[in-house]
Design a protein around this motif. Sequence first.
Motif, PDB file in Angstrom:
ATOM      1  N   ILE A 209       1.828   6.985   6.538  1.00  0.00           N
ATOM      2  CA  ILE A 209       0.631   6.449   5.873  1.00  0.00           C
ATOM      3  C   ILE A 209       0.179   7.462   4.821  1.00  0.00           C
ATOM      4  O   ILE A 209       0.654   8.590   4.813  1.00  0.00           O
ATOM      5  CB  ILE A 209      -0.527   6.222   6.870  1.00  0.00           C
ATOM      6  N   VAL A 210      -0.722   7.033   3.950  1.00  0.00           N
ATOM      7  CA  VAL A 210      -1.322   7.969   3.002  1.00  0.00           C
ATOM      8  C   VAL A 210      -2.641   8.424   3.628  1.00  0.00           C
ATOM      9  O   VAL A 210      -3.529   7.597   3.877  1.00  0.00           O
ATOM     10  CB  VAL A 210      -1.606   7.291   1.648  1.00  0.00           C
ATOM     11  N   PRO A 211      -2.786   9.732   3.917  1.00  0.00           N
ATOM     12  CA  PRO A 211      -3.985  10.176   4.635  1.00  0.00           C
ATOM     13  C   PRO A 211      -5.279   9.831   3.891  1.00  0.00           C
ATOM     14  O   PRO A 211      -5.331   9.858   2.665  1.00  0.00           O
ATOM     15  CB  PRO A 211      -3.804  11.694   4.727  1.00  0.00           C
ATOM     16  N   SER A 236      -7.905   8.223  -1.109  1.00  0.00           N
ATOM     17  CA  SER A 236      -6.708   8.806  -0.512  1.00  0.00           C
ATOM     18  C   SER A 236      -5.982   9.551  -1.620  1.00  0.00           C
ATOM     19  O   SER A 236      -6.363   9.471  -2.786  1.00  0.00           O
ATOM     20  CB  SER A 236      -5.823   7.718   0.091  1.00  0.00           C
ATOM     21  N   SER A 237      -4.936  10.273  -1.245  1.00  0.00           N
ATOM     22  CA  SER A 237      -4.131  10.905  -2.291  1.00  0.00           C
ATOM     23  C   SER A 237      -3.401   9.816  -3.037  1.00  0.00           C
ATOM     24  O   SER A 237      -2.983   8.828  -2.443  1.00  0.00           O
ATOM     25  CB  SER A 237      -3.090  11.836  -1.679  1.00  0.00           C
ATOM     26  N   PHE A 238      -3.219  10.011  -4.323  1.00  0.00           N
ATOM     27  CA  PHE A 238      -2.372   9.094  -5.080  1.00  0.00           C
ATOM     28  C   PHE A 238      -0.934   9.563  -4.890  1.00  0.00           C
ATOM     29  O   PHE A 238      -0.647  10.750  -4.990  1.00  0.00           O
ATOM     30  CB  PHE A 238      -2.759   9.136  -6.562  1.00  0.00           C
ATOM     31  N   VAL A 239      -0.052   8.639  -4.552  1.00  0.00           N
ATOM     32  CA  VAL A 239       1.350   9.002  -4.341  1.00  0.00           C
ATOM     33  C   VAL A 239       2.099   8.803  -5.659  1.00  0.00           C
ATOM     34  O   VAL A 239       2.303   7.659  -6.079  1.00  0.00           O
ATOM     35  CB  VAL A 239       2.003   8.127  -3.246  1.00  0.00           C
ATOM     36  N   PRO A 240       2.484   9.893  -6.321  1.00  0.00           N
ATOM     37  CA  PRO A 240       3.172   9.714  -7.598  1.00  0.00           C
ATOM     38  C   PRO A 240       4.641   9.345  -7.373  1.00  0.00           C
ATOM     39  O   PRO A 240       5.191   9.586  -6.291  1.00  0.00           O
ATOM     40  CB  PRO A 240       3.039  11.076  -8.271  1.00  0.00           C
ATOM     41  N   GLY A 354       4.976  -5.946  -0.310  1.00  0.00           N
ATOM     42  CA  GLY A 354       4.009  -5.457  -1.288  1.00  0.00           C
ATOM     43  C   GLY A 354       3.013  -4.472  -0.691  1.00  0.00           C
ATOM     44  O   GLY A 354       2.155  -3.951  -1.394  1.00  0.00           O
ATOM     45  N   GLN A 355       3.096  -4.228   0.597  1.00  0.00           N
ATOM     46  CA  GLN A 355       2.144  -3.321   1.265  1.00  0.00           C
ATOM     47  C   GLN A 355       2.855  -2.052   1.729  1.00  0.00           C
ATOM     48  O   GLN A 355       2.330  -1.326   2.580  1.00  0.00           O
ATOM     49  CB  GLN A 355       1.524  -3.998   2.496  1.00  0.00           C
ATOM     50  N   VAL A 356       4.045  -1.815   1.186  1.00  0.00           N
ATOM     51  CA  VAL A 356       4.762  -0.593   1.542  1.00  0.00           C
ATOM     52  C   VAL A 356       5.220   0.092   0.266  1.00  0.00           C
ATOM     53  O   VAL A 356       5.628  -0.548  -0.697  1.00  0.00           O
ATOM     54  CB  VAL A 356       5.969  -0.866   2.488  1.00  0.00           C
TER      55      VAL A 356
HETATM   56  N1  ADP Z   1      -2.109   6.095  -2.313  1.00  0.00           N
HETATM   57  C1  ADP Z   1      -1.432   5.353  -3.203  1.00  0.00           C
HETATM   58  N2  ADP Z   1      -0.658   5.946  -4.145  1.00  0.00           N
HETATM   59  C2  ADP Z   1       0.014   5.197  -5.060  1.00  0.00           C
HETATM   60  N3  ADP Z   1      -0.032   3.859  -5.107  1.00  0.00           N
HETATM   61  C3  ADP Z   1      -0.769   3.216  -4.197  1.00  0.00           C
HETATM   62  C4  ADP Z   1      -1.511   3.916  -3.190  1.00  0.00           C
HETATM   63  N4  ADP Z   1      -2.157   3.017  -2.416  1.00  0.00           N
HETATM   64  C5  ADP Z   1      -1.837   1.807  -2.915  1.00  0.00           C
HETATM   65  N5  ADP Z   1      -1.003   1.912  -3.980  1.00  0.00           N
HETATM   66  C6  ADP Z   1      -0.467   0.801  -4.783  1.00  0.00           C
HETATM   67  O1  ADP Z   1      -1.510  -0.109  -5.039  1.00  0.00           O
HETATM   68  C7  ADP Z   1      -1.213  -1.394  -4.512  1.00  0.00           C
HETATM   69  C8  ADP Z   1      -2.466  -2.044  -3.969  1.00  0.00           C
HETATM   70  O2  ADP Z   1      -2.993  -1.273  -2.914  1.00  0.00           O
HETATM   71  P1  ADP Z   1      -3.623  -1.981  -1.640  1.00  0.00           P
HETATM   72  O3  ADP Z   1      -4.184  -0.914  -0.771  1.00  0.00           O
HETATM   73  O4  ADP Z   1      -2.629  -2.918  -1.030  1.00  0.00           O
HETATM   74  O5  ADP Z   1      -4.822  -2.770  -2.330  1.00  0.00           O
HETATM   75  P2  ADP Z   1      -5.440  -4.211  -2.005  1.00  0.00           P
HETATM   76  O6  ADP Z   1      -6.329  -4.032  -0.804  1.00  0.00           O
HETATM   77  O7  ADP Z   1      -6.243  -4.515  -3.216  1.00  0.00           O
HETATM   78  O8  ADP Z   1      -4.313  -5.159  -1.770  1.00  0.00           O
HETATM   79  C9  ADP Z   1      -0.144  -1.146  -3.460  1.00  0.00           C
HETATM   80  O9  ADP Z   1       0.707  -2.246  -3.302  1.00  0.00           O
HETATM   81  C10 ADP Z   1       0.600   0.041  -4.029  1.00  0.00           C
HETATM   82  O10 ADP Z   1       1.588  -0.397  -4.957  1.00  0.00           O
END
Ligand code: ADP
Length: 485
Positions: A209-211, A236-240, A354-356
């Motif tokens: 998970i992203v902390p 949360s941290s942005f995952v580049p 789309g959630q991974v």
């Molecule tokens: N910490 C992160 N770092 C980089 N990209 C992220 C991060 N969290 C989410 N994303 C991108 O943003 C998209 C939307 O995030 P999500 O949490 O699913 O938002 P929503 O609740 O609006 O659906 C994800 O599918 C992913 O591509």
Amino acid sequence: MRVSATTHLPLPDDAQLGAAIAEWLPAQRWFAAKHHTVGPVRIEQRFPIIDEADFCAEHLVAAVGSVRYQIPVGHRTRLAESYSDAGLPVPPGSSADAVYLPITYDGLRDPEIATLYFNGMTDGRMLGPLRFHRVDRLIPQQIRPAKAGETVPSRVLSVEQSNTSVVFGEEPAAAGEAVLIKFFRRLEPGINPDIELLSGLTRAACPHIVPLLGWLEATTGGSGPADGRCTLGMASSFVPNAADGWTMALTSVRDLLAEADLRADEVGTDFAGEAERLGAAVATVHTALAETFGVEDLPVAEAITPRLRAGLHSALAVVPQIEEYRTAIIAAYADADSVGTAAAHRIHGDLHLGQVLRSPQRWLLVDFEGEPMRPLAERRAPDSPLRDVAGMLRSFDYAGHQGLGDPSLPNAAQRRFRASEWVDRNTSAFGAGYAGAGNRDPNAHAALLRAYLLDKAVYEAAYEARNRPDWLHLPLRAIAELAKG
Ligand SMILES: Nc1ncnc2c1ncn2[C@@H]1O[C@H](COP(=O)(O)OP(=O)(O)O)[C@@H](O)[C@H]1O
Ligand SMILES: [Mg+2]
């Protein structure tokens, strides 16, 4: 709040703002009823967060019927190039000074406004009635509130999502350098499952998970049952350098269909290795959820299949094509009942490709809110982890079959066959990864898994019939397959 001497900017009144938002909402990608007209919009809360001679910003809560939305707005006489398309269509007012109104616009697009939220999140201050909480030990060293008058560079993520995420920091960023704040657009009082589950998983140091770094909440409305403290955002941290699972899967399918002479395992973008690692990641998150939030045994016939039957009932009203499979589906739910009990715990609840996110190191699961349209209590209820497994497997099926194109093309049958092969190959790989990471093999619970797969496909059929009739054939094909047993 940033306040200078006096405000000189005349601002639109509530009626003008409401009218502007009503016209603007249907075009927003996070708005559920996209492209439909919305009824009257009521401005429920409105307080200034920046109040300067030539620049104001307000935190707004606007209601459409009983649904509340968070909409920070800015007011300026000129918009910067980078958000010049963010204006709201404010109608002229009746008063004489109406002609002098500045441009009202989507505040999150403006880094000067976004910086206020970033600062609140990093230093834990309050901003009007907004209260920031931070998970202290996790705030990376690099992330400090901006100095007075400084603006942190920011941009709104351009992904299809039901909320709005803003990335803060210089780009390109290295891991741990940039921060992402997700602003929940639709406000709901009570515990936000995304923050609840991520807090637990962050404490458990779950690697997939992203902390969580912090969150933002406020009190909305009056004292009615729908009022109270609610979460406005989370950091949360942005995952580049991450790719999302859906895009990766589509690339893999496209390459396979383009290379008619190659087997799936010979195509460079073969997904099976990733699907297996993804299965292991999901199993690891499930184990952490079970350990952190507890496990209970649910009687399938009382606690699980009634909801599946209700879902079938409402989908039948929208998609008459399901009628032909009704008997088989009901029989499949009865098979699930005969399993007796199922181990249940908190789950992701809305798991799909789309959630991974695939970071350079590993798969990460994001967005633990659950299905946005379901009531909060349902989303927080323990459920079998097979529901998540079914969600991901249905997503593989969509990825495999969505790009097949015209069924009358000469090679359509061959393309369909290869797409099904892709789905089967990755379904097996995912299951192997899941089972290998210590959890039980999902295929050892075939009856319950099949019931969840059917439930998901039935839900998708109703969704597609309403929103994307061109895609309805995807879940219908799956229902036909699954109904065969
Ligand atoms: N910490 C992160 N770092 C980089 N990209 C992220 C991060 N969290 C989410 N994303 C991108 O943003 C998209 C939307 O995030 P999500 O949490 O699913 O938002 P929503 O609740 O609006 O659906 C994800 O599918 C992913 O591509
Ligand atoms: Mg999401």
